[in-house]
Each structure stands twice: as structure tokens, then as C-alpha cells.
Enzyme design. Sequence first.
Site, short mmCIF file in Angstrom:
data_model
loop_
_atom_site.label_atom_id
_atom_site.label_comp_id
_atom_site.label_asym_id
_atom_site.label_seq_id
_atom_site.Cartn_x
_atom_site.Cartn_y
_atom_site.Cartn_z
N ASP A 1 3.25 14.67 13.19
CA ASP A 1 3.56 14.43 11.76
C ASP A 1 2.30 14.48 10.92
O ASP A 1 2.05 13.62 10.09
CB ASP A 1 4.26 13.08 11.60
CG ASP A 1 4.89 12.93 10.21
OD1 ASP A 1 5.17 13.98 9.58
OD2 ASP A 1 5.09 11.80 9.76
N LEU B 1 0.81 -1.21 0.00
CA LEU B 1 0.00 0.00 0.00
C LEU B 1 0.85 1.26 0.00
O LEU B 1 0.46 2.29 -0.56
CB LEU B 1 -0.92 0.01 1.23
CG LEU B 1 -2.05 -1.03 1.25
CD1 LEU B 1 -2.78 -0.98 2.58
CD2 LEU B 1 -3.02 -0.79 0.11
N GLY B 2 2.01 1.20 0.64
CA GLY B 2 2.85 2.38 0.70
C GLY B 2 4.14 2.09 1.42
O GLY B 2 4.31 1.03 2.04
N LYS C 1 1.85 -3.24 9.05
CA LYS C 1 2.97 -2.31 8.94
C LYS C 1 4.25 -3.00 9.42
O LYS C 1 4.28 -3.57 10.51
CB LYS C 1 2.68 -1.06 9.78
CG LYS C 1 3.68 0.07 9.58
CD LYS C 1 3.21 1.33 10.28
CE LYS C 1 4.18 2.49 10.05
NZ LYS C 1 3.72 3.73 10.70
N GLY D 1 7.31 4.21 3.75
CA GLY D 1 7.82 5.42 4.36
C GLY D 1 9.31 5.34 4.55
O GLY D 1 10.00 4.53 3.92
N GLY D 2 9.83 6.19 5.45
CA GLY D 2 11.27 6.22 5.66
C GLY D 2 11.82 4.92 6.22
O GLY D 2 12.88 4.47 5.80
N PHE D 3 11.09 4.30 7.15
CA PHE D 3 11.62 3.10 7.79
C PHE D 3 10.62 1.96 7.82
O PHE D 3 10.85 0.95 8.47
CB PHE D 3 12.07 3.43 9.22
CG PHE D 3 13.17 4.44 9.26
CD1 PHE D 3 14.49 4.07 9.00
CD2 PHE D 3 12.90 5.77 9.52
CE1 PHE D 3 15.51 5.02 9.02
CE2 PHE D 3 13.91 6.71 9.53
CZ PHE D 3 15.22 6.33 9.28
N GLY D 4 9.50 2.12 7.13
CA GLY D 4 8.52 1.04 7.16
C GLY D 4 7.75 0.96 5.87
O GLY D 4 7.83 1.83 5.00
N VAL E 1 3.77 -0.70 4.29
CA VAL E 1 2.44 -1.18 4.67
C VAL E 1 1.95 -2.13 3.58
O VAL E 1 2.01 -1.81 2.39
CB VAL E 1 1.45 -0.01 4.85
CG1 VAL E 1 0.08 -0.53 5.28
CG2 VAL E 1 1.98 0.98 5.88
#
Length: 731
Positions: free
Chosen positions: A154, A13-14, A36, A16-19, A21
Amino acid sequence: MYSWGNWELCGKLGQGGFGEVIQWRHRTTGREIATKHVNKLNLNSLSADQQIKLSERWNKEFNWARQFQHFPHIVAGVILDKEDPAFLDYLNARHTAKLPVIVLEYCNGGDVRQQLQRPENANGLVEFEVREILCALRQALHFLHSKCEVCHRDLKPDNIVIQRRADGKKVYKLTDFGLARGTPEKTILQSVVGTRHYFAPEVVETGYYNSSVDYWSMGIIAYELATGELPFIPHQTPKNILINLIRKPANCIAITEDPEDSSRFENQFELPNEHHLSQPWAKEFTKWLCRPLDTDHKRRGQLASDEVQSVPVVFAELDKIHQLKVLTIFAVNCCKRLEYAVSADMTMADLIGLIVRDTEMKVEEVYCVLPTFHPQKKITLQTKPLNLYVEEWNDTSQDWCDLGKETRKAAKRKNPPVMLYVFQGKEECEYSVPEPSLSVLARKFMSNKLKSEAKWMLKRVALDMLYVLNKEQTIYKMFVSGVNEHALSLEDEMVANPFIDNINEQLLTTTYAYEQLKNLRTAAQGEIPTTQFNDGAEWENLTHNYEAIIKHAKAIKSHFESGLRSAQDMVKTTNQLLKDLGDKDIFDAIRFHQLYLCNGRSISPVELKNAANQFVTTRFQLHNKGEVKELSKAIDQLHFYFFKSKVPVPVLLKKFDEVKSEIFKMHLDMMKPISAAPPPMLQLSDAMDRLTMNYDAPISDAFDSLGTNSVIDEAERINNMLIREMEIDHC
């Protein structure tokens, strides 16, 4: 990682910087979840201290997610411990970090960032969506701050996800608590976190801040939702941004760069013109933006003094503007969308006065049409404008095409673009279209008065042009919808009109009465050949009046029926036009977006001029040469003649009663000389008993020959008027 047991891996699904999903679907139940995970490669790039801090934040997010089970505007954690512990063990066993996998509810509508990236939303979302997102964010933040004592830190459109319900309605939810931490009252945080452009000035300037940083981020998001752009020179360096933010006045809601002098920056106190908000709400929204975008965190986090509970002013003021009810109207003849804030004490006369002011129509010319399925069935002078406001019709978003097949099937019909249509009610209606308004910046650029080729400026110019394309497409669709609603309204009015039924009834009863009298006279003379009636002149006069009124009544009926057929044809035509219009990209806005706002492309003055010329040509063809305008004029004329044709009908019905009174009088006169001849008299009496006539009371006055002439004159006048003015079969 692969599908396991009943759980099917649907994809990523997506990230990020360190994870990252991942989406899963249960093969049996169809349930969908999101998991996640920590990205191993990114984790290895961190120092030991950074890994410890990441672990702490991860475990906090894991615990918080499991606590958010019943709040509608925060993504809830899914507890698989009892539901499917084997699958949970599988996920954790394959997790690259020694951290628990975070299991969340799956939100099937993407996120607000993706929503903003749609071509039609390049200049901001429609008002309904801006309101819905801010209301959800306000509820989520208040819950986090007051109930959980958590500061998100955030906030950004990427972290507001969308859950599509079965009926198509969107529910907005806050997610991603990787940077969240507890914020007990008066606790000051000391770390620079968040995403650039969304964190408050004090985060960088001093490093000391509290939960009011979330209000700043909320204000940035609000501006971006409304305009499609970040407010404070996002293309500039962090240093320039911070310097200008520190210097800005409290009521400044945006900062822009001078396109002719890159060293000069201007404070903005109003929203740019390129947005999709209604004027009344935009005015109040602009005032509210000053609150969250105040660089003084103490003023920004001030509590409302008149609240029973400790509610921040930024929330209390947002609640007030959320209650504002804006009635949307489209004036078809001048192609204007009108918007007025309505309240309980506002009268229909007040609303008509505003419409007259903004359309330059006369009061007596204002004709209102309610969209199909409007809960208010009829408008009178006693109608309250507030009753014309339909809450659920605020949703005019155009993303229903993105729904899945089953969701579209279950979803309600698409809402009309406005809550009321206004037309000019006269025989020869005037039509006009306001000139499109391209921004000053775009006009200067198109005429080569700007030498700068800065990317931000080229993007801004393209966005200004795109706004015009999307706005004009919306206006034209409103125009076609309004013409369609006028045709539907006219058809309904004609079908509901009782005059055809009244005329039919009068034709039947009068014809029956006349034929009975005629038959009785013939029968009486047949029984007694020597019977002589002394009413020859009266009978001849009655026959003439009867034939004249029957002829003219049939003519009027024929015109009514012809008008109804024309109205029904117009409904079919406008329905088809509306259907053909559908989601058609009339002005090539999507193509323009792809050419000049995607993949790093930029626009040149020549390209902008060509796009503008093409737009003007298409617009002229639609509004001046297209069939919709001529069809609208034909509907106007038909409506005018229909209204005019109703005026003489009561006179016609009255003359029917007068003719039947003449028939009744002749029946009474026949009874006097026939007393010596019982058989015909008995027949006449029986026939009289069977007569059915529609009149209020017997008229015993002597026959008025002048009245009879008036019947004929009036009938002939009506017929001539209809023949002259109501030739509508060609429409």
C-alpha cells in the site's frame, strides 16, 4: 478519549478506512507519540470474516511496528510496556475493538501527500526532495523485502511521513503496514489490495503477484513527486486505465488523453516540461522510470547480476542516478539557470566552454562569482568544477517558513539558490530575459482552439500556467540574489585590495624623506649662511616631481576610496532588496492556485488570458523598469573601472621609488662639498640615519631627466584617465 495523567491529547492526526491516528504529548518530558486505533463504526460495518481478516492484519502491524526500532526510514513502534504501563492500560481499556492500540513515534512534519499539496509543489517537488524521498523509500523497501520478508502493498505519498530534526532537516519514513504481509521468496499473493492508481497491473489483471508490486508503486510515486500528477490517465475509468497499461510499451512512463479526442490515448516516453528537476538528472531519472513502470513484473523485479548481494536492478539503477552530482549555475546577464553534471576529470576549461555555449558570451567575458560562504574561496583555471559543487546546497526547498519558531532558530541559514553565479565581464554588459514558455495545451486553450471542458484538461491548463508563475518567480529571485552576490564580491575585492595601503605607505615614506631633505638643506644654510648648493635645477626638478606624484597618488587613492564607498552603498541596497523580496508572491501564484486549483474551481480561456496578461505586465516591469537591472549595470560599471584602475598602480608605485631615489641621490651630493664644515655634516649624517625609504637597491646612475618627464607624464595620464573614466561617486 481525553488527556490522562502526564499525557496530553493534542488531536487527531489522520483517519483511514478503518482506523484513526491520535497525537499525544508528555507534559513533563515533552515527548510526543502517535497512537493508532480501530474506528468502531467502520468495524461494525464489516462482516464476521472481514473482521477476522482485519484483526489478523492489525496484529501483524502491531508486531512489526515493535520490531522496527532502529531503522531510520521506517516509523518505529514505541514500547510503553515498561516505560508507562499505566498509560498503555488506559489506551487499551478504552479501545473499541479487542485489539491492542498501536503506539508509534510521532513524525512532526506531516506526510508527503500534504507536501505535494502545497501551491509551489503543484508541478512536483524540487530535485533535492525527490532524491531524498526516493532514497528513503528505496532503503525502507529493501529492508522490508530482504530482512523482514514483508511486502508493503500500500505504498502511496500518504504513507511516507516526515520527521523534522532540530536543525530543520527532513527525514522521510515509511508507515502504515495495515496491508503488509510476509513474502517469502517465490511466494505468490492472491488478493486485490492497495490504493487505486498505485497498485500494479497484475494485481487486477491476474491477482497473482509478488514483492515487485512495491516497485511499481514506487515508480508511480516517483513520477508524482517529479511532476505533481499521476502518470496513467488517473481521471479515466479503471477499465480504460488497465487496458492502456497492458498495451503500453516497456519504455512508456506515462499515458495521456488527447484533449481533442477523448477516445484517443497517447503513450509518453519523456517527462512533461513542467517540472523542477535539473536537466542532467531528469534525463537519467526518465531512463530509470522505465524500470519500475514496466508492466512485466519479471523484468521489473529482475536482480542485478553484478551485485555481491541480491539487489533488484530497480534499486541498483536508482543508486547510480542518486550519485549524480549536478552543478547549478545562474547566468545573471541572460537570466538563465544552467545545470551541468560534474565529475572528477572535468576541467574548468570544460565548464567555461559549456557556459559559453549556453550563454553566447565570449570566453574572456565569463566572470564567475561564488555565493557567500562557499567552501571554495577562489576560482582559478586549476580549480575543478567538482570542487564548486556543494552537497548541502542542493536543498532549495521553500518550506522553511513552515518550521516552528524554535526549529527555525536552530536551523541553519537558508541555502543559496545556486552554487555559482556567472556575469559578463565588460564595460557595457548586455542584459536579456528569455521568453516564458507556456505549454502548447495552454496556448491552444487560451486561443479557444479547444472545445473540451473536461475537468482533467482544465486542471492541466491551470497547472501549466501555475508552473510558469512559480518558475519565473524563482528566476527573478535568483537574479536579485546574483546581483547581491556581485555587490558583496566587489566590496570584498576592494577591501582586500592592497593598493590603498601601498599608496598610503608610499605617501608617508616619500613625504618623510622629502621633508627631511628639505629641512636638512635649510638647516645647513642656517648654520653656514655662506653655504651654496650647486644643484638648484635638480632641486627644482625634484620638487616638481615630488609634488606631481603626491597629487596624483592622492587622486588615485581618493578614487579607490570613493569606489569602496559606492560598493558598500550597493551592498546595503541589494541586501535590502533581497530582504524585501523575501517570500513575497511576486506573480500571485498562491492566489492563482486558490482560484483555479482548489475547491473544485476551474479556469476559463478568458481567465487564463487575463492571468497571462497580468503576468507579462508584472514581469516586464520587474526586468525592464525595475531598479534591480539598473543597479546591476552600475555594479558592472564600477567593477570594470575598479579592475581598470588597478592597471596603472604598479607604474605609480615604481615612480614613487624613482622619486625616492632622486632624494637619496641629492643626499649623497650634499655630502661632497661640506667636508670642511663638520657641524652641518654631522647633522646631515644623523638625519640620513633616521631616513626610512622603500626601495630594492640604491640607484647610483646619473639622474635621467627623460625618466623624470616620464614620471610626470605618466602621473598626469593616470589622473586624467581616472577623472575621465572613474567618476563613480554618483553610483
